[in-house]
Design a protein around this motif. Sequence first.
Motif, PDB file in Angstrom:
ATOM      1  N   THR B  32     -37.453 -28.696 -32.101  1.00  0.00           N
ATOM      2  CA  THR B  32     -38.452 -29.725 -32.368  1.00  0.00           C
ATOM      3  C   THR B  32     -39.689 -29.221 -33.094  1.00  0.00           C
ATOM      4  OG1 THR B  32     -39.480 -29.315 -30.250  1.00  0.00           O
ATOM      5  CG2 THR B  32     -37.796 -31.006 -30.298  1.00  0.00           C
ATOM      6  N   HIS B  33     -39.805 -27.897 -33.299  1.00  0.00           N
ATOM      7  CA  HIS B  33     -41.017 -27.293 -33.857  1.00  0.00           C
ATOM      8  C   HIS B  33     -42.243 -27.563 -32.984  1.00  0.00           C
ATOM      9  CE1 HIS B  33     -39.566 -25.613 -37.728  1.00  0.00           C
ATOM     10  NE2 HIS B  33     -38.536 -26.258 -37.268  1.00  0.00           N
ATOM     11  N   HIS B  34     -42.016 -27.582 -31.683  1.00  0.00           N
ATOM     12  CA  HIS B  34     -43.117 -27.716 -30.728  1.00  0.00           C
ATOM     13  C   HIS B  34     -43.132 -26.498 -29.827  1.00  0.00           C
ATOM     14  CE1 HIS B  34     -42.746 -32.317 -31.037  1.00  0.00           C
ATOM     15  NE2 HIS B  34     -43.565 -31.828 -31.941  1.00  0.00           N
ATOM     16  N   VAL B  35     -44.324 -26.176 -29.323  1.00  0.00           N
ATOM     17  CA  VAL B  35     -44.421 -25.156 -28.290  1.00  0.00           C
ATOM     18  C   VAL B  35     -44.815 -25.875 -27.012  1.00  0.00           C
ATOM     19  CG1 VAL B  35     -45.608 -23.102 -27.509  1.00  0.00           C
ATOM     20  CG2 VAL B  35     -45.051 -23.360 -29.912  1.00  0.00           C
ATOM     21  N   ASN B  36     -43.950 -25.816 -26.015  1.00  0.00           N
ATOM     22  CA  ASN B  36     -44.183 -26.605 -24.813  1.00  0.00           C
ATOM     23  C   ASN B  36     -45.153 -25.890 -23.868  1.00  0.00           C
ATOM     24  OD1 ASN B  36     -44.127 -28.227 -22.649  1.00  0.00           O
ATOM     25  ND2 ASN B  36     -41.951 -28.014 -22.224  1.00  0.00           N
ATOM     26  N   PHE B  37     -46.388 -26.399 -23.817  1.00  0.00           N
ATOM     27  CA  PHE B  37     -47.393 -25.798 -22.943  1.00  0.00           C
ATOM     28  C   PHE B  37     -47.049 -26.005 -21.469  1.00  0.00           C
ATOM     29  CE2 PHE B  37     -49.625 -26.451 -26.874  1.00  0.00           C
ATOM     30  CZ  PHE B  37     -50.337 -25.285 -27.007  1.00  0.00           C
ATOM     31  N   ALA B  38     -46.214 -26.972 -21.187  1.00  0.00           N
ATOM     32  CA  ALA B  38     -45.909 -27.290 -19.791  1.00  0.00           C
ATOM     33  C   ALA B  38     -44.669 -26.554 -19.295  1.00  0.00           C
ATOM     34  CB  ALA B  38     -45.720 -28.795 -19.635  1.00  0.00           C
ATOM     35  N   GLN B  39     -44.105 -25.671 -20.128  1.00  0.00           N
ATOM     36  CA  GLN B  39     -42.887 -24.966 -19.736  1.00  0.00           C
ATOM     37  C   GLN B  39     -43.043 -24.236 -18.397  1.00  0.00           C
ATOM     38  OE1 GLN B  39     -40.062 -24.741 -22.323  1.00  0.00           O
ATOM     39  NE2 GLN B  39     -39.249 -24.831 -20.270  1.00  0.00           N
ATOM     40  N   GLY B  40     -44.174 -23.572 -18.220  1.00  0.00           N
ATOM     41  CA  GLY B  40     -44.404 -22.823 -16.990  1.00  0.00           C
ATOM     42  C   GLY B  40     -44.445 -23.733 -15.781  1.00  0.00           C
ATOM     43  N   GLU B  41     -45.150 -24.850 -15.903  1.00  0.00           N
ATOM     44  CA  GLU B  41     -45.284 -25.779 -14.772  1.00  0.00           C
ATOM     45  C   GLU B  41     -43.933 -26.398 -14.430  1.00  0.00           C
ATOM     46  OE1 GLU B  41     -47.825 -25.033 -16.495  1.00  0.00           O
ATOM     47  OE2 GLU B  41     -49.207 -24.708 -14.830  1.00  0.00           O
ATOM     48  N   MET B  42     -43.142 -26.702 -15.461  1.00  0.00           N
ATOM     49  CA  MET B  42     -41.826 -27.265 -15.198  1.00  0.00           C
ATOM     50  C   MET B  42     -40.964 -26.259 -14.450  1.00  0.00           C
ATOM     51  SD  MET B  42     -41.295 -29.321 -18.776  1.00  0.00           S
ATOM     52  CE  MET B  42     -39.556 -29.616 -18.632  1.00  0.00           C
ATOM     53  N   ALA B  43     -41.057 -24.975 -14.843  1.00  0.00           N
ATOM     54  CA  ALA B  43     -40.279 -23.943 -14.162  1.00  0.00           C
ATOM     55  C   ALA B  43     -40.736 -23.800 -12.715  1.00  0.00           C
ATOM     56  CB  ALA B  43     -40.423 -22.615 -14.906  1.00  0.00           C
ATOM     57  N   THR B  44     -42.052 -23.902 -12.477  1.00  0.00           N
ATOM     58  CA  THR B  44     -42.565 -23.789 -11.112  1.00  0.00           C
ATOM     59  C   THR B  44     -42.019 -24.916 -10.247  1.00  0.00           C
ATOM     60  OG1 THR B  44     -44.570 -22.889 -12.069  1.00  0.00           O
ATOM     61  CG2 THR B  44     -44.654 -23.500  -9.754  1.00  0.00           C
ATOM     62  N   LEU B  45     -42.027 -26.121 -10.800  1.00  0.00           N
ATOM     63  CA  LEU B  45     -41.493 -27.259 -10.040  1.00  0.00           C
ATOM     64  C   LEU B  45     -40.028 -27.001  -9.669  1.00  0.00           C
ATOM     65  CD1 LEU B  45     -41.767 -30.140  -8.954  1.00  0.00           C
ATOM     66  CD2 LEU B  45     -41.045 -30.973 -11.190  1.00  0.00           C
ATOM     67  N   SER B  46     -39.249 -26.503 -10.645  1.00  0.00           N
ATOM     68  CA  SER B  46     -37.846 -26.198 -10.370  1.00  0.00           C
ATOM     69  C   SER B  46     -37.724 -25.200  -9.231  1.00  0.00           C
ATOM     70  CB  SER B  46     -37.190 -25.603 -11.615  1.00  0.00           C
ATOM     71  OG  SER B  46     -37.287 -26.493 -12.677  1.00  0.00           O
ATOM     72  N   THR B  47     -38.570 -24.154  -9.278  1.00  0.00           N
ATOM     73  CA  THR B  47     -38.502 -23.127  -8.244  1.00  0.00           C
ATOM     74  C   THR B  47     -38.806 -23.719  -6.876  1.00  0.00           C
ATOM     75  OG1 THR B  47     -39.318 -21.661  -9.943  1.00  0.00           O
ATOM     76  CG2 THR B  47     -39.183 -20.775  -7.724  1.00  0.00           C
ATOM     77  N   PHE B  48     -39.768 -24.632  -6.831  1.00  0.00           N
ATOM     78  CA  PHE B  48     -40.095 -25.274  -5.555  1.00  0.00           C
ATOM     79  C   PHE B  48     -38.920 -26.113  -5.049  1.00  0.00           C
ATOM     80  CE2 PHE B  48     -44.590 -24.269  -5.964  1.00  0.00           C
ATOM     81  CZ  PHE B  48     -44.919 -24.099  -4.636  1.00  0.00           C
ATOM     82  N   ILE B  49     -38.236 -26.771  -5.983  1.00  0.00           N
ATOM     83  CA  ILE B  49     -37.056 -27.545  -5.578  1.00  0.00           C
ATOM     84  C   ILE B  49     -36.022 -26.607  -4.957  1.00  0.00           C
ATOM     85  CG2 ILE B  49     -35.125 -28.914  -6.451  1.00  0.00           C
ATOM     86  CD1 ILE B  49     -37.064 -30.027  -8.563  1.00  0.00           C
ATOM     87  N   ALA B  50     -35.804 -25.468  -5.625  1.00  0.00           N
ATOM     88  CA  ALA B  50     -34.848 -24.490  -5.088  1.00  0.00           C
ATOM     89  C   ALA B  50     -35.300 -23.997  -3.716  1.00  0.00           C
ATOM     90  CB  ALA B  50     -34.736 -23.313  -6.054  1.00  0.00           C
ATOM     91  N   TRP B  51     -36.602 -23.743  -3.583  1.00  0.00           N
ATOM     92  CA  TRP B  51     -37.147 -23.242  -2.315  1.00  0.00           C
ATOM     93  C   TRP B  51     -36.877 -24.234  -1.190  1.00  0.00           C
ATOM     94  CZ3 TRP B  51     -41.166 -25.395   0.619  1.00  0.00           C
ATOM     95  CH2 TRP B  51     -41.604 -24.604   1.679  1.00  0.00           C
ATOM     96  N   SER B  52     -37.119 -25.539  -1.473  1.00  0.00           N
ATOM     97  CA  SER B  52     -36.927 -26.495  -0.388  1.00  0.00           C
ATOM     98  C   SER B  52     -35.441 -26.622  -0.024  1.00  0.00           C
ATOM     99  CB  SER B  52     -37.542 -27.851  -0.737  1.00  0.00           C
ATOM    100  OG  SER B  52     -37.170 -28.227  -2.017  1.00  0.00           O
ATOM    101  N   MET B  53     -34.560 -26.384  -1.013  1.00  0.00           N
ATOM    102  CA  MET B  53     -33.132 -26.423  -0.684  1.00  0.00           C
ATOM    103  C   MET B  53     -32.753 -25.226   0.181  1.00  0.00           C
ATOM    104  SD  MET B  53     -30.887 -27.902  -3.780  1.00  0.00           S
ATOM    105  CE  MET B  53     -31.823 -27.942  -5.259  1.00  0.00           C
ATOM    106  N   VAL B  54     -33.286 -24.050  -0.178  1.00  0.00           N
ATOM    107  CA  VAL B  54     -32.992 -22.861   0.622  1.00  0.00           C
ATOM    108  C   VAL B  54     -33.538 -23.039   2.038  1.00  0.00           C
ATOM    109  CG1 VAL B  54     -33.496 -20.402   0.888  1.00  0.00           C
ATOM    110  CG2 VAL B  54     -32.860 -21.309  -1.343  1.00  0.00           C
ATOM    111  N   GLU B  55     -34.750 -23.599   2.118  1.00  0.00           N
ATOM    112  CA  GLU B  55     -35.356 -23.852   3.437  1.00  0.00           C
ATOM    113  C   GLU B  55     -34.504 -24.816   4.249  1.00  0.00           C
ATOM    114  OE1 GLU B  55     -38.781 -22.894   4.887  1.00  0.00           O
ATOM    115  OE2 GLU B  55     -37.821 -21.268   3.770  1.00  0.00           O
ATOM    116  N   ALA B  56     -33.891 -25.784   3.547  1.00  0.00           N
ATOM    117  CA  ALA B  56     -33.083 -26.789   4.242  1.00  0.00           C
ATOM    118  C   ALA B  56     -31.741 -26.224   4.692  1.00  0.00           C
ATOM    119  CB  ALA B  56     -32.868 -27.998   3.337  1.00  0.00           C
ATOM    120  N   GLY B  57     -31.461 -24.964   4.334  1.00  0.00           N
ATOM    121  CA  GLY B  57     -30.274 -24.313   4.873  1.00  0.00           C
ATOM    122  C   GLY B  57     -29.116 -24.166   3.897  1.00  0.00           C
TER     123      GLY B  57
END
Lengths: 341, 290
Positions: B32-57
């Motif tokens: 797209t010829h864009h630099v996504n400034f929100a890439q880091g935040e999106m990755a953090t959200l993903s990690t939190f989703i993974a964390w809550s799944m791991v926490e859920a067992g």
Amino acid sequence: MSASENVAIPATIPQAVPVRRGMPAWQVALVVLGGLVVAIAPAFVLESFPLFQLTMAVIMGLAVLGLNMVTGFSGQISLGHGAFFALGAYATAILMSHLDWSFWATLPVSAVVCGLVGYGIGFPALRLGGLYLALTTFSLAVAVPQILKHKSIEDWTGGVQGLFLVKPDAPSWLPVALTPDQWMYFVAVAVAGICFLLCWNLIRGRIGRALMATRDHQTAAEAMGMDTATLKTRAFAVSAMVTGIAGSLSAVAVEFVAPDSFSLMVSITLFVGMVVGGVASILGSLFGGLFVLFVPNIAEAISKAAPGVIYGILLIAFLFILPDGFAGLLRRVAGRLRGRG
Amino acid sequence: MDGFAHQIIAGIATGGIYASVALALVMIYQATHHVNFAQGEMATLSTFIAWSMVEAGFPYWIAFAATVMLSFLIGVLVERLLMRPVQNAPVLTHVGVFIGLLLIVGNMTGWIFGYTTKVYPSPFTSSGPLMGGLISAHELGSTAVTLVVLTLVFLFFRYTSLGLAMRAAAYNPRSARLVGIRVGWMLALGWGLAAAIGAVAGMMVAPVVFLDPSMMTGILLYAFAGALIGGIDNPLGAVIGGFAVGVLENLAGAYVVGTELKLTVALAIIIGVLVVRPSGLLGRVVTSRV
């Protein structure tokens, strides 16, 4: 009187005919008077905390104006204007707390320092178009608190603890006794007013048109004989200067500077203020200042994270629905009213 | 000397993370010829989703796979809902949307999961010291994961017809459309892939830096620097650049400027590269007709 006198004026020299578009003089006077009343009244009507908030809104409006000068009018996207805000604040804080300067004396110094740094940053910015400049200034904004905290300048900046200042007292020669809060409000309004007037003057004249021409079509502007490099670097300098002055004002209004109050969020706040107020609009900057100060306060009642979320949603909503911001909305409404009348 | 070797190896391990995020940035840039400034935040959200799944067992790797898929969907959705309506708008609008996205995703993460730092498990454990104690099991494992991701991405683009279609859509949208490629969906796929790669990077870095909503801001900066060193339009360059920045950052932090100015190192790299050689070391020099 006689015909010969009329003939004496060569037809080729254009006469300076005062063209007044729009309002007659008495209306202008009324608007100015009304503006003054609106500006002065809050100092005597509001309690000290709302007055402080209004002072900060004016200051943020000034900072947004600075950003607007470079991003709105000159088309160079900056996501790092928090850095100039911090620079101005620290310039004033260091001069006042280490060297015991009076606040007024620090203002020109802070303006010059920020202007020079902005001019310096304007040069690499010339080589970086659009997105790259946004990226670079974004990383500058992220790095600012770290730089401010660094040990080598800790003696001057106070490190993580920051520096404490005292608001200037109202001078004794005033006919009415003012509290420091009221005086601070007037100082902010006066300084901001002068800066707004100067920027407005700059933008509506030859330089402003040249800036906007450069923004809209650089090659065409160059072909018309404009020195686009000089224009752009100087726009950066002016912009940094205005935002730096706002930083100075905020330092004394808050009476405290510390690295963590100049995080990435400051730069983003200024950017949001600019988009919401109106990109490339002088008056819009003031709306932007009011917006970024009062909306988070309302939103904070919901949750600590809410201001950020609401900022983000409103930012995108404005870009989608009202790309020319609040000022553009007003302009359109006014245009429609005039069309009907 | 041992310390020096350890710094280099630790640098390579963190560099792997930067390389993944840099790769995600380059993918979006290419499409797209864009630099996504929100890439880091999106990755953090993903990690939190993974964390809550791991926490859920859930077992670690199931959570991992589910998160990658979910992140892919989020990426596609973001492109469809937010980027598509403004695709012909000026750059300022794009930057504004990225910043808005950064604010929304970053603060939503804090709102939902809280601001306290959390411990994220590492799937890689070892009974004894590896390579004479030079490298931890997690460093070795995350570097391996990074390399696997990079290889997969390379194979995908090089050998599948979908990969070819995506490259065509990015390289010449008009001609691609003429031969029947749905360019809009290719862009959305690019966003999805980038979000998925970002999620992997987030899950690999979380055990090292601990999980909190602002975990990726610094990492994003290093990834920018890495992508720029390698050339923002060159995936392989971005990977090499990411590793280089990791090593450089670690060495500078250990021997030159100290840990307090590590972010400033990234800033200096970014400015340096952009001013001296804007196309990066491996990027194409673009000459444009005016």
